[in-house]
Design an enzyme around this catalytic site. Structure first.
Site, PDB file in Angstrom:
ATOM      1  N   LYS A 162      -0.450  15.205 -11.869  1.00  0.00           N
ATOM      2  CA  LYS A 162       0.327  15.141 -13.100  1.00  0.00           C
ATOM      3  C   LYS A 162       1.361  16.262 -13.185  1.00  0.00           C
ATOM      4  O   LYS A 162       2.520  16.026 -13.555  1.00  0.00           O
ATOM      5  CB  LYS A 162      -0.599  15.169 -14.323  1.00  0.00           C
ATOM      6  N   ASP A 181       0.870  -1.170   0.000  1.00  0.00           N
ATOM      7  CA  ASP A 181       0.000   0.000   0.000  1.00  0.00           C
ATOM      8  C   ASP A 181       0.909   1.223   0.000  1.00  0.00           C
ATOM      9  O   ASP A 181       1.596   1.494   0.991  1.00  0.00           O
ATOM     10  CB  ASP A 181      -0.905  -0.008   1.231  1.00  0.00           C
ATOM     11  N   THR A 237      -7.126   0.635 -21.185  1.00  0.00           N
ATOM     12  CA  THR A 237      -7.273  -0.097 -19.933  1.00  0.00           C
ATOM     13  C   THR A 237      -8.736  -0.485 -19.742  1.00  0.00           C
ATOM     14  O   THR A 237      -9.638   0.047 -20.407  1.00  0.00           O
ATOM     15  CB  THR A 237      -6.837   0.771 -18.754  1.00  0.00           C
ATOM     16  N   TYR A 287      -6.424  15.661 -10.025  1.00  0.00           N
ATOM     17  CA  TYR A 287      -5.735  14.996 -11.128  1.00  0.00           C
ATOM     18  C   TYR A 287      -4.630  15.890 -11.680  1.00  0.00           C
ATOM     19  O   TYR A 287      -3.496  15.451 -11.897  1.00  0.00           O
ATOM     20  CB  TYR A 287      -6.738  14.649 -12.224  1.00  0.00           C
TER      21      TYR A 287
END
Length: 289
Positions: A169, A70, A202, A165
């Protein structure tokens, strides 16, 4: 390069980008440590486990080793690196791909109208990339070789699914730049690079396209296989001019074109430069210590 098979760690590799990258590195003969939390079917809504990825790596020609980890827990991460160094004595490639990605990320609404848990992406994504790199760096500096890769995307430079997000990035792009400065300062032959992956085929993205083809259908002509970035990373690792690229954020599709790497069916994935009209930010060379 050594006579020993290169040793790679790919974080967050139960499924998606991490799984594809790990299998691709395995196809080039690497020993690949696969990390993630999914150990059995049902541990996650999407299919995939660390053991299934490790088996696929071995079938591809490498040696896959699954380690349940984890990446929100620094103690577990330290145990991972202790295990790799005890078993292999070195770390050649680290791919920082672990991230906390939730379905709500792509749902309509402003950031305050979505669950606060989306902030987890800054912890298991940005912070976890820093932690894993911090733990890999001493071994790489000591052996005077190594490559640290951040998996990123164009959302670093334009709005995409909200600030959590985007911060992840943009943050990993800057991590690569600043880490490269420190490796050069230490006169170590270690490189840090961030790669903008394209839209990946994916299970998650394919499900999104299927659920809302009007919104996401255009991606069918742009998607890359998850393995594509792994082949690009392998080419980078073997590039004699790798050190000259250290600190840069590079578009995976453009690297693939440069190295002559094609995707399934011999197709060349498009670059964000063409599809989105965006390129990575260029950082200033000023250094303040």
């Amino acid at each position: 390069m050594t006579a020993q098979a290169p040793v790679a760690i790919v974080t967050g590799a139960s499924r998606g980008a991490g799984r594809g990258i790990a299998i691709a590195l395995g196809s080039h003969g690497c020993t690949v440590y696969v990390t993630g939390r999914s150990e059995k079917a049902g541990d996650h809504a999407l299919p995939g486990t660390i053991y299934a990825t490790a088996e696929a790596i071995t079938r591809a020609g490498g040696k896959g080793i699954a380690v349940r980890c984890d990446h929100a827990d620094d103690t577990q991460v330290q145990a991972l690196f202790d295990q790799v160094l005890a078993e292999q004595g070195r770390i050649d490639i680290l791919v920082n791909n672990a991230a906390a990605v939730y379905d709500e990320l792509s749902m309509p609404g402003n950031f305050w109208e979505k669950p606060l848990k989306l902030a987890d992406m800054i912890d298991v994504g940005l912070r976890s990339s820093y932690v894993a790199s911090w733990m890999a760096a001493p071994a790489m500096v000591k052996q005077n070789s190594g490559l640290i890769v951040m998996t990123s995307a164009s959302g670093a430079a334009h709005y995409s699914m909200g600030p959590a997000y985007g911060a992840h990035k943009a943050g990993v792009d800057k991590l690569a730049f600043d880490m490269a400065v420190d490796f050069r300062n230490a006169e170590a032959n270690v490189s840090a690079i961030s790669i903008w992956m394209g839209a990946l085929a994916t299970d998650r993205l394919l499900a999104m396209i299927e659920a809302d083809p009007e919104k996401y259908g255009y991606l069918r002509n742009q998607i890359e296989t998850p393995e594509y970035t792994g082949h690009v990373i392998w080419a980078l690792y073997n590039d004699p001019a790798l050190a000259e690229r250290s600190g840069q954020t590079l578009i995976g599709a453009e690297l693939g074109r440069e190295y002559g790497i094609t995707d399934e069916g011999g197709r060349q994935p498009p670059s964000y430069r063409d599809t989105h009209k965006v390129v990575p930010h260029q950082h200033y060379p000023l250094i303040i210590r």
